[in-house]
Scaffold this motif. Structure first.
Motif, PDB file in Angstrom:
ATOM      1  N   LEU A  51       1.020  -1.483  -0.084  1.00  0.00           N
ATOM      2  CA  LEU A  51       0.320  -0.215  -0.083  1.00  0.00           C
ATOM      3  C   LEU A  51       0.745   1.237   0.528  1.00  0.00           C
ATOM      4  O   LEU A  51       2.329   1.210   1.004  1.00  0.00           O
ATOM      5  N   PRO A  52       0.297   2.049  -0.827  1.00  0.00           N
ATOM      6  CA  PRO A  52       0.879   3.686  -1.007  1.00  0.00           C
ATOM      7  C   PRO A  52       2.089   3.571   0.789  1.00  0.00           C
ATOM      8  O   PRO A  52       0.443   3.678   1.294  1.00  0.00           O
ATOM      9  N   GLN A  53       2.778   4.598   1.156  1.00  0.00           N
ATOM     10  CA  GLN A  53       2.894   5.262   2.529  1.00  0.00           C
ATOM     11  C   GLN A  53       3.624   3.880   3.087  1.00  0.00           C
ATOM     12  O   GLN A  53       3.833   3.953   4.792  1.00  0.00           O
ATOM     13  N   THR A  54       3.657   2.313   2.440  1.00  0.00           N
ATOM     14  CA  THR A  54       3.878   1.286   3.678  1.00  0.00           C
ATOM     15  C   THR A  54       4.994   0.641   2.429  1.00  0.00           C
ATOM     16  O   THR A  54       4.912   0.831   1.370  1.00  0.00           O
ATOM     17  N   PRO A  55       5.640   0.037   3.467  1.00  0.00           N
ATOM     18  CA  PRO A  55       5.973  -0.317   4.390  1.00  0.00           C
ATOM     19  C   PRO A  55       6.595   0.747   5.203  1.00  0.00           C
ATOM     20  O   PRO A  55       7.758   1.379   4.769  1.00  0.00           O
ATOM     21  N   GLN A  56       6.637   0.953   6.208  1.00  0.00           N
ATOM     22  CA  GLN A  56       7.753   2.061   6.957  1.00  0.00           C
ATOM     23  C   GLN A  56       8.460   1.594   8.388  1.00  0.00           C
ATOM     24  O   GLN A  56       9.994   1.492   8.354  1.00  0.00           O
ATOM     25  N   THR A  57       7.446   0.156   8.751  1.00  0.00           N
ATOM     26  CA  THR A  57       8.549  -0.506  10.183  1.00  0.00           C
ATOM     27  C   THR A  57       8.350  -2.287   9.777  1.00  0.00           C
ATOM     28  O   THR A  57       8.718  -2.767  10.560  1.00  0.00           O
ATOM     29  N   TRP A  58       8.111  -2.222   8.334  1.00  0.00           N
ATOM     30  CA  TRP A  58       7.791  -4.083   7.937  1.00  0.00           C
ATOM     31  C   TRP A  58       8.433  -3.454   6.137  1.00  0.00           C
ATOM     32  O   TRP A  58       8.271  -2.359   5.297  1.00  0.00           O
ATOM     33  N   GLY A  59       8.493  -5.181   6.072  1.00  0.00           N
ATOM     34  CA  GLY A  59       8.096  -5.226   4.617  1.00  0.00           C
ATOM     35  C   GLY A  59       9.850  -4.796   3.833  1.00  0.00           C
ATOM     36  O   GLY A  59       9.320  -4.917   2.819  1.00  0.00           O
ATOM     37  N   PHE A  60      10.747  -5.424   4.734  1.00  0.00           N
ATOM     38  CA  PHE A  60      11.898  -5.043   4.644  1.00  0.00           C
ATOM     39  C   PHE A  60      12.097  -6.361   3.831  1.00  0.00           C
ATOM     40  O   PHE A  60      13.287  -5.886   2.540  1.00  0.00           O
ATOM     41  N   GLU A  61      12.121  -7.601   3.552  1.00  0.00           N
ATOM     42  CA  GLU A  61      12.436  -8.346   3.596  1.00  0.00           C
ATOM     43  C   GLU A  61      11.960  -8.150   1.459  1.00  0.00           C
ATOM     44  O   GLU A  61      12.742  -8.669   0.897  1.00  0.00           O
ATOM     45  N   GLY A  62      11.060  -7.386   1.337  1.00  0.00           N
ATOM     46  CA  GLY A  62      10.760  -7.073  -0.167  1.00  0.00           C
ATOM     47  C   GLY A  62       9.153  -7.624  -0.649  1.00  0.00           C
ATOM     48  O   GLY A  62       8.937  -9.060   0.664  1.00  0.00           O
ATOM     49  N   ASN A 198     -10.045  -5.926 -10.343  1.00  0.00           N
ATOM     50  CA  ASN A 198      -9.437  -7.195  -9.889  1.00  0.00           C
ATOM     51  C   ASN A 198      -8.941  -8.436  -8.462  1.00  0.00           C
ATOM     52  O   ASN A 198      -8.744  -7.417  -7.874  1.00  0.00           O
ATOM     53  N   LEU A 199      -9.619  -8.838  -8.002  1.00  0.00           N
ATOM     54  CA  LEU A 199     -10.035  -9.526  -7.392  1.00  0.00           C
ATOM     55  C   LEU A 199      -8.306  -9.738  -6.215  1.00  0.00           C
ATOM     56  O   LEU A 199      -7.988 -10.155  -5.083  1.00  0.00           O
ATOM     57  N   LEU A 200      -7.486  -9.750  -7.319  1.00  0.00           N
ATOM     58  CA  LEU A 200      -5.944  -9.669  -7.148  1.00  0.00           C
ATOM     59  C   LEU A 200      -5.630  -8.714  -6.067  1.00  0.00           C
ATOM     60  O   LEU A 200      -4.558  -8.950  -5.149  1.00  0.00           O
ATOM     61  N   ASN A 201      -6.205  -7.938  -6.313  1.00  0.00           N
ATOM     62  CA  ASN A 201      -5.953  -6.007  -5.372  1.00  0.00           C
ATOM     63  C   ASN A 201      -6.514  -6.417  -3.829  1.00  0.00           C
ATOM     64  O   ASN A 201      -6.379  -5.947  -3.617  1.00  0.00           O
ATOM     65  N   ALA A 202      -7.753  -6.782  -4.255  1.00  0.00           N
ATOM     66  CA  ALA A 202      -8.639  -6.950  -3.061  1.00  0.00           C
ATOM     67  C   ALA A 202      -7.308  -8.107  -1.817  1.00  0.00           C
ATOM     68  O   ALA A 202      -7.298  -7.729  -0.422  1.00  0.00           O
ATOM     69  N   GLN A 203      -7.594  -8.740  -2.545  1.00  0.00           N
ATOM     70  CA  GLN A 203      -5.750  -9.814  -1.606  1.00  0.00           C
ATOM     71  C   GLN A 203      -5.026  -9.298  -1.173  1.00  0.00           C
ATOM     72  O   GLN A 203      -4.500  -9.546  -0.442  1.00  0.00           O
ATOM     73  N   THR A 204      -4.374  -8.827  -1.649  1.00  0.00           N
ATOM     74  CA  THR A 204      -3.272  -7.358  -1.806  1.00  0.00           C
ATOM     75  C   THR A 204      -3.391  -6.737  -0.712  1.00  0.00           C
ATOM     76  O   THR A 204      -2.487  -7.057   0.145  1.00  0.00           O
ATOM     77  N   LEU A 205      -4.469  -5.924  -0.766  1.00  0.00           N
ATOM     78  CA  LEU A 205      -4.871  -5.257   0.115  1.00  0.00           C
ATOM     79  C   LEU A 205      -4.742  -6.209   1.981  1.00  0.00           C
ATOM     80  O   LEU A 205      -4.386  -5.896   2.468  1.00  0.00           O
ATOM     81  N   ALA A 206      -6.360  -7.441   1.891  1.00  0.00           N
ATOM     82  CA  ALA A 206      -5.530  -8.069   2.384  1.00  0.00           C
ATOM     83  C   ALA A 206      -4.922  -8.166   2.999  1.00  0.00           C
ATOM     84  O   ALA A 206      -4.449  -8.076   4.693  1.00  0.00           O
ATOM     85  N   ASP A 207      -3.156  -8.705   2.615  1.00  0.00           N
ATOM     86  CA  ASP A 207      -2.025  -9.410   2.679  1.00  0.00           C
ATOM     87  C   ASP A 207      -1.529  -8.163   3.092  1.00  0.00           C
ATOM     88  O   ASP A 207      -0.401  -7.978   4.380  1.00  0.00           O
ATOM     89  N   ASN A 208      -1.679  -7.080   3.244  1.00  0.00           N
ATOM     90  CA  ASN A 208      -1.503  -5.826   3.726  1.00  0.00           C
ATOM     91  C   ASN A 208      -1.295  -5.268   4.777  1.00  0.00           C
ATOM     92  O   ASN A 208      -0.359  -5.572   6.305  1.00  0.00           O
ATOM     93  N   VAL A 209      -2.664  -5.129   5.084  1.00  0.00           N
ATOM     94  CA  VAL A 209      -3.573  -5.390   6.870  1.00  0.00           C
ATOM     95  C   VAL A 209      -2.723  -6.059   7.746  1.00  0.00           C
ATOM     96  O   VAL A 209      -2.909  -5.955   8.959  1.00  0.00           O
ATOM     97  N   LEU A 210      -2.998  -7.566   7.067  1.00  0.00           N
ATOM     98  CA  LEU A 210      -2.675  -8.492   7.541  1.00  0.00           C
ATOM     99  C   LEU A 210      -1.083  -8.401   8.108  1.00  0.00           C
ATOM    100  O   LEU A 210      -0.619  -8.097  10.157  1.00  0.00           O
ATOM    101  N   LEU A 219      -2.859   1.897  10.932  1.00  0.00           N
ATOM    102  CA  LEU A 219      -3.578   1.463   9.340  1.00  0.00           C
ATOM    103  C   LEU A 219      -3.928   2.525   9.769  1.00  0.00           C
ATOM    104  O   LEU A 219      -4.080   3.614   9.797  1.00  0.00           O
ATOM    105  N   PRO A 220      -4.355   2.659   7.749  1.00  0.00           N
ATOM    106  CA  PRO A 220      -4.606   4.172   7.274  1.00  0.00           C
ATOM    107  C   PRO A 220      -5.790   4.860   7.755  1.00  0.00           C
ATOM    108  O   PRO A 220      -6.883   3.691   8.412  1.00  0.00           O
ATOM    109  N   ASP A 221      -5.799   5.332   7.934  1.00  0.00           N
ATOM    110  CA  ASP A 221      -7.108   6.350   8.117  1.00  0.00           C
ATOM    111  C   ASP A 221      -8.468   5.925   7.934  1.00  0.00           C
ATOM    112  O   ASP A 221      -9.607   5.606   8.298  1.00  0.00           O
ATOM    113  N   TRP A 222      -8.652   5.277   6.910  1.00  0.00           N
ATOM    114  CA  TRP A 222      -9.979   5.281   6.397  1.00  0.00           C
ATOM    115  C   TRP A 222     -10.639   3.498   6.802  1.00  0.00           C
ATOM    116  O   TRP A 222     -11.392   3.393   5.823  1.00  0.00           O
ATOM    117  N   ILE A 223      -9.383   2.878   7.616  1.00  0.00           N
ATOM    118  CA  ILE A 223      -9.924   1.737   7.898  1.00  0.00           C
ATOM    119  C   ILE A 223      -9.772   2.253   9.196  1.00  0.00           C
ATOM    120  O   ILE A 223     -11.387   1.625   9.829  1.00  0.00           O
TER     121      ILE A 223
END
Ligand SMILES: *[C@@H]1O[C@H](CO)[C@@H](O)[C@H](O)[C@H]1NC(C)=O
Ligand SMILES: *[C@@H]1O[C@H](CO)[C@@H](O)[C@H](O)[C@H]1NC(C)=O
Ligand SMILES: *[C@@H]1O[C@H](CO)[C@@H](O)[C@H](O)[C@H]1NC(C)=O
Ligand SMILES: *[C@@H]1O[C@H](CO)[C@@H](O)[C@H](O)[C@H]1NC(C)=O
Ligand SMILES: CC(=O)N[C@H]1CO[C@H](CO)[C@@H](O)[C@@H]1O
Length: 404
Positions: A51-62, A198-210, A219-223
Motif C-alpha cells: 500500500l502507498p506509504q507502507t512499509p515504514q516499519t515492516w516489509g523490508f524483505e521485499g 481484479n480481486l487479486l488487488n483485494a487480496q493484496t489489500l488483505a495481505d497488507n492489512v494482515l 492502519l490507514p485512516d480510511w480503515i
C-alpha cells in the motif's frame, strides 16, 4: 484516535482467532507409525505489492518474501513435528531416513530451511560450530517445480486453460464476491487507487492489512475511521475475507485443483506404496503454496476450505496391525506455537476410519488414485516430440504466478 487501541485489539483478536478454535495440544503419533509425510504452505510473507506509504516499519524483505513472522511460524512447525515424531528418525540429518522437497519460490525454500532447523537440531557427532550455531546444521532438499509450483511451469499449456476463468473472475464464488461486495470494493478502490475489479488487488489489500496487524503498524485512516457505513472492526473483517480468493477458487474448481496437485498426489501415493513394501525412509516433507496445498488436502479427502501460512497436512502410515493411513491437519496458533490435530474427512472416507482414525491403505489408495497423475507432462498437454515454441503462454497467467 480513540478508535486506534480498539482496532489494534481487534486486529490482534482477528489474528488469534482467524484459524478458528484450534486444539491446544497436538495429537500423539501412533506407536506403529512407520512413515510420516507432511506438506505445508510457506510461512507468512509480504504482499505482492505494498500500500502507498507502507512499509515504514515492516516489509523490508521485499515483495512476496518470507517475513520474520513466517520464519517463526515455520520453525514452530518444525519443532512441533519433531515433538510429534519423537525418535521415529534421529535428530541429526540422516540421508537414508528423511526426504524433503520444495517449490523453487524463495519463501518456500526459506520455510523448509527454518522448518528443518526445528526438526533436526544437531547433536553429538553432527555438531560442528556450537558457539555460533548451537542448534543448527544444514539440511538438503530437492526443488521440484512441477510437483509443488505447477501454476508457474511455463511449458504447461493447461495452466492457461484452468486459470482463465479465475484470472477473469468468472468462477461463481468470485463473480458473487464482485457483485455482493461491489460497494465495499468501490470503497477499497477509492482509497487504494487499485482496480478492484481484479480481486487479486483485494487480496493484496488483505495481505497488507494482515502485515500491519502482525507488526503493530498503524492502519490507514480510511480503515480506522471508515467513511463507509460500517465499523472499523467490520471493515477489517471484510478486508480479510478477500485473503487468497483466487487460490481458494482454484482449489474449489476441479480442473485447477487437479492440475495444481495431481502430480504431488502421485508422489505421495508412490511413497506410501514404497513404505508398504520395504523402505528406510521414515519422514517425507514438502513445502509449497496455498493453491497446491489446499488442492492436495481436498484430493486427500480432507474437509478444508482455506490453508493459512505455514499450515498444511500430516499423514501417518503404519503396517501393523494392517497397512493403513491417518490424516491430520497442522496449523500455526498463531505464530510460534503449532498444533497437529485430526483432520475432518469427507463422508465417503470417514465411513472407513477405524477406532484410531486409520483407513485401510488399499481403500485410501483407491480413493485418491484417480486424481494422482504421475505423467504431469501429458496432463499439461506437452507431447513428447513437440518443439518448444510455446513460451508466449507464459504471459497469459503471469498475474497468477506472482501470488500464492
Ligand atoms: C523411541 O521412543 C519410544 C517412546 O518414547 C521408546 O519406547 C523407544 O524405546 C525409543 N526407541 C529408541 C531406539 O530409542
Ligand atoms: C541412518 O539411517 C539408517 C536407516 O534407518 C540407519 O541404518 C543408519 O544407522 C542411520 N545412521 C546413523 C548414523 O544413525
Ligand atoms: C451501506 O449500507 C447500505 C444499506 O445497508 C448497503 O447497501 C451498502 O452496501 C453499504 N455500503 C458499504 C460500503 O458497505
Ligand atoms: C478496472 O479493470 C477493469 C477490467 O480490467 C476495466 O474494465 C476497468 O475500466 C478498470 N477501471 C479503471 C478505473 O481503470
Ligand atoms: C487483469 C490484470 O490485473 N492484469 C495485470 C496483470 O499483470 C500485468 C503486469 O504485472 C499488469 O500490467 C496487468 O494489468
Amino acid at each position: 484516535m480513540l478508535l486506534a487501541p480498539v482496532l489494534l485489539l481487534s486486529c490482534q483478536f482477528w489474528i488469534a482467532h482467524s484459524a478458528g478454535v484450534l486444539p491446544k495440544i497436538s495429537s500423539t503419533i501412533d506407536p506403529n507409525t512407520a512413515l510420516v509425510i507432511f506438506g505445508t504452505r510457506h510461512g507468512n510473507r509480504n504482499p505482492y505489492r505494498f500500500l502507498p506509504q507502507t512499509p515504514q516499519t515492516w516489509g523490508f524483505e521485499g515483495s512476496n518474501e518470507l517475513t520474520n513472522i513466517g520464519k517463526r511460524q515455520s520453525y514452530g512447525l518444525g519443532s512441533e513435528l519433531r515433538k510429534f515424531i519423537g525418535n521415529l528418525t534421529s535428530k541429526n540429518y540422516n540421508a537414508s531416513e528423511v526426504v524433503y522437497y520444495s517449490s523453487p519460490a524463495n519463501r518456500c525454500q526459506m520455510t523448509l530451511q527454518v522448518l528443518t532447523a526445528g526438526l533436526h537440531p544437531p547433536e553429538t557427532w553432527a555438531e560442528w560450530n556450537k558457539p555460533v550455531f548451537e542448534n543448527w546444521s544444514p539440511v538438503p532438499y530437492t526443488i521440484n517445480d512441477a510437483m509443488l509450483r505447477m501454476y508457474s511451469v511455463s511449458e504447461c499449456k493447461k495452466n492457461a486453460v484452468v486459470w482463465k476463468s479465475i484470472d477473469n473472475e468468472e468462477q461463481p464464488q468470485l463473480k458473487q464476491l464482485l457483485t455482493e461486495k461491489a460497494p465495499l470494493l468501490a470503497y477499497f478502490e477509492k482509497n487504494t487507487g487499485w482496480n478492484m475489479s481484479n480481486l487479486l488487488n483485494a487480496q493484496t489489500l488483505a495481505d497488507n492489512v494482515l502485515e500491519m496487524c502482525l507488526h503493530n503498524a498503524p492502519l490507514p485512516d480510511w480503515i480506522t475511521a471508515p467513511t463507509a457505513n460500517l465499523t472499523s472492526q467490520e471493515l477489517l473483517a471484510e478486508i480479510m475475507s478477500f485473503s487468497e480468493a483466487h487460490e481458494v477458487a482454484c482449489a474449489n474448481y476441479p480442473p485447477c485443483r487437479d492440475l495444481m496437485a495431481g502430480y504431488w498426489l502421485s508422489d505421495i501415493l508412490s511413497k506410501l506404496n514404497t513404505a508398504n513394501k520395504q523402505s528406510e525412509v521414515k519422514l517425507v516433507g514438502y513445502s509449497s503454496h496455498s493453491q497446491a496445498t489446499l488442492s492436495i488436502m481436498k484430493l486427500l479427502g480432507m474437509n478444508k476450505n482455506e490453508v493459512r501460512t505455514s499450515a498444511g497436512f500430516v499423514i501417518e502410515f503404519r503396517k501393523v496391525p494392517y497397512p493403513s493411513v491417518r490424516l491430520l491437519n497442522h496449523d500455526p496458533n498463531p505464530i510460534d506455537t503449532h498444533v497437529i490435530y485430526p483432520a475432518t474427512l469427507v463422508d465417503s472416507l470417514k465411513a472407513y476410519q477405524d477406532a484410531d482414525g486409520f483407513i485401510n491403505l488399499a481403500t485410501f489408495s483407491n480413493y485418491i488414485r484417480p486424481f494422482a497423475k504421475a505423467n504431469w507432462k501429458s496432463v499439461c498437454g506437452i507431447t513428447p516430440y513437440a518443439s518448444p515454441h510455446i513460451t508466449n503462454i507464459q504471459t497469459i497467467f503471469l498475474n497468477t504466478t506472482i501470488f500464492s
